[in-house]
Design a protein around this motif. Structure first.
Motif, PDB file in Angstrom:
ATOM      1  N   THR A   1      74.051 -46.505  36.081  1.00  0.00           N
ATOM      2  CA  THR A   1      75.020 -46.174  37.130  1.00  0.00           C
ATOM      3  C   THR A   1      76.408 -45.928  36.550  1.00  0.00           C
ATOM      4  OG1 THR A   1      75.370 -48.547  37.578  1.00  0.00           O
ATOM      5  CG2 THR A   1      73.796 -47.378  38.969  1.00  0.00           C
ATOM      6  N   GLN A   2      76.781 -46.721  35.549  1.00  0.00           N
ATOM      7  CA  GLN A   2      78.104 -46.542  34.948  1.00  0.00           C
ATOM      8  C   GLN A   2      78.161 -45.283  34.093  1.00  0.00           C
ATOM      9  OE1 GLN A   2      80.757 -48.418  35.778  1.00  0.00           O
ATOM     10  NE2 GLN A   2      79.310 -49.391  37.179  1.00  0.00           N
ATOM     11  N   LYS A   3      77.069 -45.024  33.377  1.00  0.00           N
ATOM     12  CA  LYS A   3      77.063 -43.871  32.469  1.00  0.00           C
ATOM     13  C   LYS A   3      77.193 -42.565  33.235  1.00  0.00           C
ATOM     14  CE  LYS A   3      76.867 -42.556  28.195  1.00  0.00           C
ATOM     15  NZ  LYS A   3      77.815 -43.067  27.193  1.00  0.00           N
ATOM     16  N   ILE A   4      76.485 -42.428  34.353  1.00  0.00           N
ATOM     17  CA  ILE A   4      76.515 -41.162  35.090  1.00  0.00           C
ATOM     18  C   ILE A   4      77.710 -41.065  36.034  1.00  0.00           C
ATOM     19  CG2 ILE A   4      74.033 -40.824  34.936  1.00  0.00           C
ATOM     20  CD1 ILE A   4      73.730 -41.845  37.751  1.00  0.00           C
ATOM     21  N   SER A   5      78.494 -42.151  36.116  1.00  0.00           N
ATOM     22  CA  SER A   5      79.685 -42.101  36.973  1.00  0.00           C
ATOM     23  C   SER A   5      80.777 -41.235  36.349  1.00  0.00           C
ATOM     24  CB  SER A   5      80.232 -43.517  37.201  1.00  0.00           C
ATOM     25  OG  SER A   5      80.820 -44.035  36.013  1.00  0.00           O
TER      26      SER A   5
ATOM     27  N   LEU B   1      67.744 -33.166  29.767  1.00  0.00           N
ATOM     28  CA  LEU B   1      68.404 -34.332  30.352  1.00  0.00           C
ATOM     29  C   LEU B   1      69.672 -34.610  29.556  1.00  0.00           C
ATOM     30  CD1 LEU B   1      65.352 -36.757  30.864  1.00  0.00           C
ATOM     31  CD2 LEU B   1      66.545 -35.471  32.630  1.00  0.00           C
ATOM     32  N   SER B   2      70.804 -34.510  30.206  1.00  0.00           N
ATOM     33  CA  SER B   2      72.082 -34.772  29.549  1.00  0.00           C
ATOM     34  C   SER B   2      73.009 -35.435  30.564  1.00  0.00           C
ATOM     35  CB  SER B   2      72.709 -33.463  29.059  1.00  0.00           C
ATOM     36  OG  SER B   2      73.036 -32.644  30.185  1.00  0.00           O
ATOM     37  N   PHE B   3      74.164 -35.849  30.117  1.00  0.00           N
ATOM     38  CA  PHE B   3      75.114 -36.455  31.048  1.00  0.00           C
ATOM     39  C   PHE B   3      75.433 -35.490  32.185  1.00  0.00           C
ATOM     40  CE2 PHE B   3      79.610 -36.348  32.333  1.00  0.00           C
ATOM     41  CZ  PHE B   3      79.640 -37.512  33.087  1.00  0.00           C
ATOM     42  N   HIS B   4      75.713 -34.243  31.846  1.00  0.00           N
ATOM     43  CA  HIS B   4      76.128 -33.273  32.863  1.00  0.00           C
ATOM     44  C   HIS B   4      75.001 -32.960  33.848  1.00  0.00           C
ATOM     45  CE1 HIS B   4      80.058 -32.558  31.177  1.00  0.00           C
ATOM     46  NE2 HIS B   4      79.523 -32.424  29.975  1.00  0.00           N
ATOM     47  N   SER B   5      73.770 -32.837  33.344  1.00  0.00           N
ATOM     48  CA  SER B   5      72.662 -32.500  34.254  1.00  0.00           C
ATOM     49  C   SER B   5      72.265 -33.702  35.111  1.00  0.00           C
ATOM     50  CB  SER B   5      71.459 -31.989  33.467  1.00  0.00           C
ATOM     51  OG  SER B   5      70.954 -32.975  32.586  1.00  0.00           O
ATOM     52  N   ILE B   6      72.222 -34.886  34.527  1.00  0.00           N
ATOM     53  CA  ILE B   6      71.822 -36.085  35.282  1.00  0.00           C
ATOM     54  C   ILE B   6      72.899 -36.482  36.281  1.00  0.00           C
ATOM     55  CG2 ILE B   6      71.227 -38.544  35.124  1.00  0.00           C
ATOM     56  CD1 ILE B   6      70.039 -37.941  32.353  1.00  0.00           C
ATOM     57  N   SER B   7      74.160 -36.360  35.883  1.00  0.00           N
ATOM     58  CA  SER B   7      75.257 -36.791  36.764  1.00  0.00           C
ATOM     59  C   SER B   7      75.358 -35.945  38.027  1.00  0.00           C
ATOM     60  CB  SER B   7      76.587 -36.773  36.009  1.00  0.00           C
ATOM     61  OG  SER B   7      76.923 -35.458  35.604  1.00  0.00           O
ATOM     62  N   LYS B   8      74.780 -34.756  38.008  1.00  0.00           N
ATOM     63  CA  LYS B   8      74.770 -33.926  39.226  1.00  0.00           C
ATOM     64  C   LYS B   8      73.966 -34.601  40.338  1.00  0.00           C
ATOM     65  CE  LYS B   8      75.215 -29.438  36.869  1.00  0.00           C
ATOM     66  NZ  LYS B   8      76.473 -29.002  37.465  1.00  0.00           N
ATOM     67  N   TYR B   9      73.102 -35.517  39.956  1.00  0.00           N
ATOM     68  CA  TYR B   9      72.238 -36.215  40.921  1.00  0.00           C
ATOM     69  C   TYR B   9      72.595 -37.708  40.986  1.00  0.00           C
ATOM     70  CZ  TYR B   9      69.726 -31.875  40.220  1.00  0.00           C
ATOM     71  OH  TYR B   9      69.404 -30.530  40.129  1.00  0.00           O
ATOM     72  N   SER B  10      73.838 -38.038  40.646  1.00  0.00           N
ATOM     73  CA  SER B  10      74.233 -39.446  40.552  1.00  0.00           C
ATOM     74  C   SER B  10      74.078 -40.189  41.876  1.00  0.00           C
ATOM     75  CB  SER B  10      75.685 -39.563  40.048  1.00  0.00           C
ATOM     76  OG  SER B  10      76.577 -38.897  40.931  1.00  0.00           O
ATOM     77  N   HIS B  11      74.438 -39.546  42.990  1.00  0.00           N
ATOM     78  CA  HIS B  11      74.322 -40.221  44.297  1.00  0.00           C
ATOM     79  C   HIS B  11      72.856 -40.481  44.646  1.00  0.00           C
ATOM     80  CE1 HIS B  11      78.552 -40.002  45.183  1.00  0.00           C
ATOM     81  NE2 HIS B  11      78.574 -38.701  44.957  1.00  0.00           N
ATOM     82  N   LEU B  12      72.001 -39.537  44.304  1.00  0.00           N
ATOM     83  CA  LEU B  12      70.578 -39.696  44.577  1.00  0.00           C
ATOM     84  C   LEU B  12      69.987 -40.827  43.724  1.00  0.00           C
ATOM     85  CD1 LEU B  12      68.116 -38.624  46.085  1.00  0.00           C
ATOM     86  CD2 LEU B  12      67.824 -36.932  44.268  1.00  0.00           C
ATOM     87  N   ILE B  13      70.354 -40.863  42.458  1.00  0.00           N
ATOM     88  CA  ILE B  13      69.864 -41.907  41.554  1.00  0.00           C
ATOM     89  C   ILE B  13      70.360 -43.276  42.008  1.00  0.00           C
ATOM     90  CG2 ILE B  13      70.015 -42.796  39.192  1.00  0.00           C
ATOM     91  CD1 ILE B  13      70.135 -39.811  38.284  1.00  0.00           C
TER      92      ILE B  13
ATOM     93  N   ASN C   1      82.065 -46.904  26.861  1.00  0.00           N
ATOM     94  CA  ASN C   1      81.747 -48.119  26.112  1.00  0.00           C
ATOM     95  C   ASN C   1      80.242 -48.352  26.012  1.00  0.00           C
ATOM     96  OD1 ASN C   1      84.492 -48.658  25.828  1.00  0.00           O
ATOM     97  ND2 ASN C   1      84.577 -49.815  27.742  1.00  0.00           N
ATOM     98  N   ILE C   2      79.494 -47.675  26.857  1.00  0.00           N
ATOM     99  CA  ILE C   2      78.029 -47.799  26.818  1.00  0.00           C
ATOM    100  C   ILE C   2      77.519 -46.890  25.703  1.00  0.00           C
ATOM    101  CG2 ILE C   2      75.892 -47.444  28.109  1.00  0.00           C
ATOM    102  CD1 ILE C   2      77.591 -47.923  30.671  1.00  0.00           C
ATOM    103  N   LYS C   3      76.860 -47.483  24.725  1.00  0.00           N
ATOM    104  CA  LYS C   3      76.465 -46.736  23.530  1.00  0.00           C
ATOM    105  C   LYS C   3      75.313 -45.766  23.781  1.00  0.00           C
ATOM    106  CE  LYS C   3      78.136 -50.324  20.409  1.00  0.00           C
ATOM    107  NZ  LYS C   3      77.806 -51.290  19.328  1.00  0.00           N
ATOM    108  N   LYS C   4      74.472 -46.082  24.735  1.00  0.00           N
ATOM    109  CA  LYS C   4      73.332 -45.214  25.006  1.00  0.00           C
ATOM    110  C   LYS C   4      73.779 -43.951  25.735  1.00  0.00           C
ATOM    111  CE  LYS C   4      69.508 -48.480  25.043  1.00  0.00           C
ATOM    112  NZ  LYS C   4      68.279 -48.888  25.752  1.00  0.00           N
ATOM    113  N   THR C   5      72.997 -42.894  25.602  1.00  0.00           N
ATOM    114  CA  THR C   5      73.280 -41.651  26.320  1.00  0.00           C
ATOM    115  C   THR C   5      72.767 -41.772  27.756  1.00  0.00           C
ATOM    116  OG1 THR C   5      71.165 -40.624  25.748  1.00  0.00           O
ATOM    117  CG2 THR C   5      72.989 -40.340  24.181  1.00  0.00           C
TER     118      THR C   5
END
Length: 325
Positions: free
Chosen positions: A13-17, A105-117, A24-28
């Motif tokens: 949730t924090q990463k895709i925000s 799957l990348s930050f930009h593509s996944i974050s487009k669906y952040s509310h759904l996730i 600070n989160i090391k994972k992608t």
């Protein structure tokens, strides 16, 4: 294990925000998303779920049939299993959709669906914690009910939305009529403080769509509406019925006028009761005698229902109105 559960949901949730501290989160974002799917698959394996999410008849009978009826421990456990299985199925579908539509799957593509996730995670919470009761899957919750004015505002926003979201103006106008109708139906019920009506099988009575507005009209001696000609309000309500059942797209200004006209009964109101000023966020309609109103409503429901049926009528703690007595 508890830290891992919290870490998985927190990281994702924090990463895709996209907020600064998410760095600070090391994972992608991809790794965080995959972690969630892997955790759910592991849970499914550990608790030996028999996945029947592809068996429509079973899923509908378990989840959609008698959905308001209370469940035994065994029934709830089966219910929770299949809820998780369905969530996994559609999270995988979302993953496939993102990869097909955006290439990877990348930050930009996944974050487009952040509310759904985010919704997936919150909706999973009670079911995950049922099987892992000592764990906290996610800190937080959401309100699963709409206030009538929220529906009204959402419907009104559809009129202006086609330039902001990928929906054609024609469809947006159509959906706006549905939202207007729903907001009015919910409002009429909640003005009366009605929560639910059901028989022993948890089915509602077969009453006409205009049952509640008709009841309000015929019991207007117990209600005060803010400067309304009730026949006009009834005509507007009937107009939404015509639009919906005949797929008629109204002229956009007709819809704008309708929203302007009904808004006053949704707005907050105030009144003096026993020398004190009462503020009501829920609405601007006043009830002169709530107990008598409830008695009349129960009597009318009884007259409308089958003579062989007994219905349970429950009321809200506070109606969407100002109770004068």
């Amino acid at each position: 294990m508890e830290e891992r559960i919290n870490t998985i949901t927190h990281n994702l949730t924090q990463k895709i925000s996209g907020k600064p501290y998410s760095k600070n989160i090391k994972k992608t974002a991809k790794e965080c998303f995959i972690d969630l799917l892997e955790y759910l698959e592991k849970l499914k394996h550990t608790h030996k779920f028999k996945d029947k999410s592809h068996t429509s008849n079973y899923v509908i009978g378990l989840i959609y049939k008698n959905h308001t009826k209370g469940k035994t421990k065994v029934e709830y456990r089966n219910y929770a299993r299949q809820q998780i299985c369905l969530a996994i199925k559609y999270l995988k579908s979302l993953k496939d959709l993102i990869e097909q539509k955006h290439g990877k799957l990348s930050f930009h593509s996944i974050s487009k669906y952040s509310h759904l996730i985010h919704d997936f995670i919150i909706d999973l919470k009670p079911f995950i914690e049922h099987f892992e009761p000592s764990q906290v899957f996610f800190d937080g919750w959401k309100n699963y009910n709409h206030n009538s004015i929220e529906i009204l505002r959402a419907g009104e926003s559809f009129i202006w939305s086609s330039s902001l979201i990928p929906i054609k103006q024609k469809e947006a106008t159509n959906f706006s009529v549905f939202a207007l109708r729903q907001s009015l139906e919910i409002k009429f019920k909640r003005i009366l403080g009605l929560h639910s009506i059901h028989n022993k099988n948890h089915n509602g009575p077969k009453v006409r769509h205009d049952f509640f507005i008709n009841f309000i009209s015929k019991n207007s001696d117990l209600l005060e509406f803010p400067d309304y000609n009730f026949s006009d309000l009834f005509n507007l309500y009937s107009w939404t019925n015509h639009c919906i059942h005949n797929a008629v797209i109204p002229r956009v200004w007709e819809l704008m006028f309708a929203y302007d006209y009904v808004r006053e009964i949704f707005n907050a109101g105030k009144a003096k009761v026993n020398g004190k000023t009462i503020l009501a966020v829920g609405g601007n309609v006043k009830i002169k005698d709530y107990q008598v109103l409830k008695e009349r409503l129960c009597l009318k429901i009884g007259q409308e229902c089958s003579i062989d049926e007994i219905y349970c009528v429950s009321f809200m703690a506070t109606p969407e109105a100002i109770v004068l007595k």
